[in-house]
Write a protein that holds these residues in place. Structure first.
Motif, PDB file in Angstrom:
ATOM      1  N   THR A 187      -7.900  -1.186   5.586  1.00 51.90           N
ATOM      2  CA  THR A 187      -8.876  -0.528   5.588  1.00 51.90           C
ATOM      3  C   THR A 187      -8.524   1.159   5.476  1.00 51.90           C
ATOM      4  O   THR A 187      -8.865   1.877   4.605  1.00 51.90           O
ATOM      5  CB  THR A 187      -9.909  -0.745   6.639  1.00 51.90           C
ATOM      6  OG1 THR A 187     -10.372  -2.074   6.526  1.00 51.90           O
ATOM      7  CG2 THR A 187     -11.394   0.284   6.403  1.00 51.90           C
ATOM      8  N   PRO A 188      -7.593   1.595   6.478  1.00 51.57           N
ATOM      9  CA  PRO A 188      -7.374   3.092   6.307  1.00 51.57           C
ATOM     10  C   PRO A 188      -6.601   3.409   5.178  1.00 51.57           C
ATOM     11  O   PRO A 188      -7.069   4.331   4.369  1.00 51.57           O
ATOM     12  CB  PRO A 188      -6.562   3.206   7.577  1.00 51.57           C
ATOM     13  CG  PRO A 188      -6.871   2.266   8.641  1.00 51.57           C
ATOM     14  CD  PRO A 188      -7.135   0.933   7.605  1.00 51.57           C
ATOM     15  N   MET A 189      -5.782   2.559   4.570  1.00 46.04           N
ATOM     16  CA  MET A 189      -5.053   3.102   3.389  1.00 46.04           C
ATOM     17  C   MET A 189      -5.685   2.879   2.245  1.00 46.04           C
ATOM     18  O   MET A 189      -5.874   3.437   1.005  1.00 46.04           O
ATOM     19  CB  MET A 189      -3.890   2.031   3.105  1.00 46.04           C
ATOM     20  CG  MET A 189      -2.996   2.720   2.128  1.00 46.04           C
ATOM     21  SD  MET A 189      -2.348   4.266   2.306  1.00 46.04           S
ATOM     22  CE  MET A 189      -1.126   4.540   3.506  1.00 46.04           C
ATOM     23  N   ALA A 190      -6.782   1.817   2.184  1.00 49.32           N
ATOM     24  CA  ALA A 190      -7.759   1.775   1.158  1.00 49.32           C
ATOM     25  C   ALA A 190      -8.688   2.857   0.992  1.00 49.32           C
ATOM     26  O   ALA A 190      -8.931   3.354  -0.206  1.00 49.32           O
ATOM     27  CB  ALA A 190      -8.595   0.090   1.250  1.00 49.32           C
ATOM     28  N   ALA A 195       0.757  -1.174   0.030  1.00 50.82           N
ATOM     29  CA  ALA A 195      -0.178  -0.090  -0.001  1.00 50.82           C
ATOM     30  C   ALA A 195       1.001   1.367   0.028  1.00 50.82           C
ATOM     31  O   ALA A 195       0.623   2.156  -0.627  1.00 50.82           O
ATOM     32  CB  ALA A 195      -0.977  -0.139   1.144  1.00 50.82           C
ATOM     33  N   THR A 196       1.887   1.215   0.983  1.00 52.23           N
ATOM     34  CA  THR A 196       2.923   2.252   0.949  1.00 52.23           C
ATOM     35  C   THR A 196       3.486   2.814  -0.584  1.00 52.23           C
ATOM     36  O   THR A 196       3.408   3.689  -0.744  1.00 52.23           O
ATOM     37  CB  THR A 196       3.966   2.071   1.898  1.00 52.23           C
ATOM     38  OG1 THR A 196       3.176   1.982   2.968  1.00 52.23           O
ATOM     39  CG2 THR A 196       4.881   3.225   2.222  1.00 52.23           C
ATOM     40  N   THR A 197       3.988   1.689  -0.940  1.00 49.62           N
ATOM     41  CA  THR A 197       4.495   1.695  -2.373  1.00 49.62           C
ATOM     42  C   THR A 197       3.470   2.110  -3.558  1.00 49.62           C
ATOM     43  O   THR A 197       4.031   2.852  -4.131  1.00 49.62           O
ATOM     44  CB  THR A 197       5.418   0.605  -2.672  1.00 49.62           C
ATOM     45  OG1 THR A 197       6.178   0.202  -1.694  1.00 49.62           O
ATOM     46  CG2 THR A 197       6.053   0.406  -4.253  1.00 49.62           C
ATOM     47  N   THR A 198       2.574   1.620  -3.425  1.00 49.71           N
ATOM     48  CA  THR A 198       1.496   2.235  -4.408  1.00 49.71           C
ATOM     49  C   THR A 198       1.203   3.471  -4.259  1.00 49.71           C
ATOM     50  O   THR A 198       0.920   4.188  -5.282  1.00 49.71           O
ATOM     51  CB  THR A 198       0.266   1.160  -4.368  1.00 49.71           C
ATOM     52  OG1 THR A 198       0.390  -0.180  -4.433  1.00 49.71           O
ATOM     53  CG2 THR A 198      -0.672   1.592  -5.308  1.00 49.71           C
ATOM     54  N   MET A 199       0.895   4.012  -3.227  1.00 52.09           N
ATOM     55  CA  MET A 199       0.531   5.447  -2.734  1.00 52.09           C
ATOM     56  C   MET A 199       1.421   6.366  -3.185  1.00 52.09           C
ATOM     57  O   MET A 199       1.301   7.281  -3.633  1.00 52.09           O
ATOM     58  CB  MET A 199      -0.013   5.425  -1.309  1.00 52.09           C
ATOM     59  CG  MET A 199      -1.380   4.619  -0.977  1.00 52.09           C
ATOM     60  SD  MET A 199      -2.527   5.116  -1.993  1.00 52.09           S
ATOM     61  CE  MET A 199      -3.094   6.603  -1.456  1.00 52.09           C
ATOM     62  N   TRP A 217      -7.657  -3.158  -4.762  1.00 57.38           N
ATOM     63  CA  TRP A 217      -7.907  -4.631  -4.882  1.00 57.38           C
ATOM     64  C   TRP A 217      -6.753  -5.022  -6.044  1.00 57.38           C
ATOM     65  O   TRP A 217      -6.483  -6.363  -5.569  1.00 57.38           O
ATOM     66  CB  TRP A 217      -9.263  -4.602  -5.808  1.00 57.38           C
ATOM     67  CG  TRP A 217     -10.461  -3.944  -5.123  1.00 57.38           C
ATOM     68  CD1 TRP A 217     -10.991  -4.668  -4.007  1.00 57.38           C
ATOM     69  CD2 TRP A 217     -11.056  -2.847  -5.166  1.00 57.38           C
ATOM     70  NE1 TRP A 217     -11.923  -4.107  -3.510  1.00 57.38           N
ATOM     71  CE2 TRP A 217     -12.298  -2.894  -4.231  1.00 57.38           C
ATOM     72  CE3 TRP A 217     -11.111  -1.985  -5.884  1.00 57.38           C
ATOM     73  CZ2 TRP A 217     -13.237  -1.854  -4.170  1.00 57.38           C
ATOM     74  CZ3 TRP A 217     -11.834  -0.846  -5.899  1.00 57.38           C
ATOM     75  CH2 TRP A 217     -12.928  -0.920  -4.835  1.00 57.38           C
ATOM     76  N   VAL A 218      -6.533  -4.217  -6.893  1.00 62.98           N
ATOM     77  CA  VAL A 218      -5.338  -4.985  -7.768  1.00 62.98           C
ATOM     78  C   VAL A 218      -4.060  -5.087  -7.021  1.00 62.98           C
ATOM     79  O   VAL A 218      -3.439  -6.161  -7.073  1.00 62.98           O
ATOM     80  CB  VAL A 218      -5.073  -3.913  -8.808  1.00 62.98           C
ATOM     81  CG1 VAL A 218      -3.788  -4.282  -9.826  1.00 62.98           C
ATOM     82  CG2 VAL A 218      -6.109  -3.654  -9.779  1.00 62.98           C
ATOM     83  N   MET A 219      -3.641  -4.394  -6.098  1.00 65.45           N
ATOM     84  CA  MET A 219      -2.281  -4.504  -5.271  1.00 65.45           C
ATOM     85  C   MET A 219      -2.547  -5.152  -3.990  1.00 65.45           C
ATOM     86  O   MET A 219      -1.594  -5.403  -3.126  1.00 65.45           O
ATOM     87  CB  MET A 219      -1.752  -2.914  -4.951  1.00 65.45           C
ATOM     88  CG  MET A 219      -1.616  -2.285  -6.267  1.00 65.45           C
ATOM     89  SD  MET A 219      -0.259  -3.217  -7.391  1.00 65.45           S
ATOM     90  CE  MET A 219       1.185  -3.295  -6.578  1.00 65.45           C
ATOM     91  N   GLY A 220      -3.774  -5.613  -3.702  1.00 71.63           N
ATOM     92  CA  GLY A 220      -4.045  -6.610  -2.512  1.00 71.63           C
ATOM     93  C   GLY A 220      -4.226  -5.840  -1.178  1.00 71.63           C
ATOM     94  O   GLY A 220      -3.818  -6.387  -0.272  1.00 71.63           O
ATOM     95  N   PHE A 221      -4.282  -4.714  -0.975  1.00 71.01           N
ATOM     96  CA  PHE A 221      -4.322  -3.904   0.138  1.00 71.01           C
ATOM     97  C   PHE A 221      -5.902  -3.563   0.614  1.00 71.01           C
ATOM     98  O   PHE A 221      -5.754  -2.545   1.297  1.00 71.01           O
ATOM     99  CB  PHE A 221      -3.302  -2.883   0.425  1.00 71.01           C
ATOM    100  CG  PHE A 221      -3.571  -1.842  -0.347  1.00 71.01           C
ATOM    101  CD1 PHE A 221      -4.166  -0.378   0.024  1.00 71.01           C
ATOM    102  CD2 PHE A 221      -2.890  -1.644  -1.741  1.00 71.01           C
ATOM    103  CE1 PHE A 221      -4.467   0.644  -0.742  1.00 71.01           C
ATOM    104  CE2 PHE A 221      -2.763  -0.592  -2.718  1.00 71.01           C
ATOM    105  CZ  PHE A 221      -3.687   0.665  -2.216  1.00 71.01           C
TER     106      PHE A 221
END
Length: 116
Positions: free
Chosen positions: A83-86, A32-36, A75-79
């Protein structure tokens, strides 16, 4: 011909910066961190291009595309279960998609008016 800078470009810049910084205060995990950070950095770059060169049409479409990528990323990156990052991704995505679509429409309207 240089077109007028649109206020929504600043909103996209702020949304991208928020996405980059959100892992500091939001419960997260590595994907999630990397994606964001990556999506946020691209969004910031597109917003800067739009602020510097408002006549570059692909940047507006790119901003709207980044909004879609933010929305589907949990959904794509699996996070999605983080919940907070989603929710951060979904909200930033909705804002980015909205301002990207508005910017694209505004630019096309200005171009259509200028060609008549």
């Amino acid at each position: 011909m240089k077109e007028k800078v649109h206020p929504q470009d600043f909103v996209a810049l702020i949304a991208g910066a928020y996405a980059i910084l959100s892992p500091i205060w939001t419960t997260t995990e590595s994907r999630a961190t990397t994606t964001m950070i990556v999506l946020g950095a691209i969004t910031v770059a597109l917003a800067i291009v739009e602020l510097v060169r408002p006549d570059m049409l692909p940047a507006e479409g790119g901003t709207a595309l980044m909004g879609v990528l933010f929305i589907v990323s949990p959904w794509v990156m699996g996070f999605a279960d983080t919940t907070p990052m989603a929710w951060t991704a979904w909200i930033v995505g909705a804002v980015t998609l909205a301002v990207g679509a508005l910017d694209l429409q505004t630019t096309r309207t200005h171009r259509a008016a200028a060609s008549h």
